[in-house]
Motif scaffolding. Structure first.
Motif, mmCIF file in Angstrom:
data_model
loop_
_atom_site.group_PDB
_atom_site.id
_atom_site.type_symbol
_atom_site.label_atom_id
_atom_site.label_comp_id
_atom_site.label_asym_id
_atom_site.label_seq_id
_atom_site.Cartn_x
_atom_site.Cartn_y
_atom_site.Cartn_z
ATOM 1 N N CYS A 48 42.224 38.734 48.652
ATOM 2 C CA CYS A 48 40.896 39.344 48.687
ATOM 3 C C CYS A 48 40.254 38.902 49.995
ATOM 4 O O CYS A 48 40.002 37.712 50.197
ATOM 5 N N ASN A 49 40.016 39.825 50.903
ATOM 6 C CA ASN A 49 39.518 39.469 52.237
ATOM 7 C C ASN A 49 38.116 38.894 52.220
ATOM 8 O O ASN A 49 37.780 38.065 53.060
ATOM 9 N N GLU A 50 37.301 39.327 51.246
ATOM 10 C CA GLU A 50 35.929 38.845 51.232
ATOM 11 C C GLU A 50 35.369 38.961 49.820
ATOM 12 O O GLU A 50 35.393 40.033 49.212
ATOM 13 N N ILE A 85 35.325 31.935 55.375
ATOM 14 C CA ILE A 85 35.329 32.852 56.525
ATOM 15 C C ILE A 85 34.662 32.173 57.712
ATOM 16 O O ILE A 85 35.184 32.160 58.810
ATOM 17 N N LYS A 93 37.545 34.101 51.798
ATOM 18 C CA LYS A 93 38.782 34.839 51.563
ATOM 19 C C LYS A 93 39.485 34.160 50.397
ATOM 20 O O LYS A 93 39.578 32.931 50.352
ATOM 21 N N ASN A 136 50.040 40.857 49.025
ATOM 22 C CA ASN A 136 50.590 40.269 50.237
ATOM 23 C C ASN A 136 52.087 39.984 50.076
ATOM 24 O O ASN A 136 52.843 40.130 51.031
#
Length: 139
Positions: A48-50, A85, A93, A136
């Motif tokens: 989860c990037n953010e 981040i 993240k 991923n």
């Protein structure tokens, strides 16, 4: 009048009866054997990037996971990692590793009727939280 019952059918009837019997045997075999022999455990690493820190810190091992996009039950959380981040942000993240039972395909895994591939995105529901993630790695 004393003809045997088999002689009352013509050749087409006998072929149709044989096909029906073979189809029933194949159906029973499929139900008994099934495709469960190929089901294995996989570890799926979702990124989860953010996401808000409060939600990411709420992810704990053994939490149940569901694919919010398709409604498929995926399994349980094995581990989660939080990477800030930057220092001032209240978002981080998240890397969430899931234990999933599925069938290996040529390009990914199938969990029930849903195919999961590396790089595919979906909404991951963990407990009461929803995360937009991508896959991923599948091990």
């Amino acid at each position: 009048m004393d003809k045997k019952i088999i002689w009352k059918f013509n050749l087409i009837d006998l072929i149709i009866i044989a096909l029906v019997i073979l189809s029933l045997i194949a159906l029973v075999y499929k139900i008994v054997q099934g495709s469960n022999n190929d089901v294995k455990k996989f570890e799926v690493v979702c990124v989860c990037n953010e996401a808000p820190n409060d939600l990411l810190y709420g992810v704990s091992p053994d939490s149940e996971c569901i694919d919010g996009t398709s409604g498929t039950e995926l399994g349980k959380v094995v581990s989660s990692e939080i990477q800030p981040i930057d220092e001032t942000s209240d978002k981080s993240k998240g890397i969430i590793t899931l234990s999933v039972e599925g069938i290996k395909n040529d390009h990914g895994i199938s969990v029930r009727d849903t195919v999961y591939l590396k790089g595919s995105s979906f909404s991951l529901i963990v407990g009461d939280s929803v995360f937009d993630v991508y896959i991923n790695d599948i091990r």
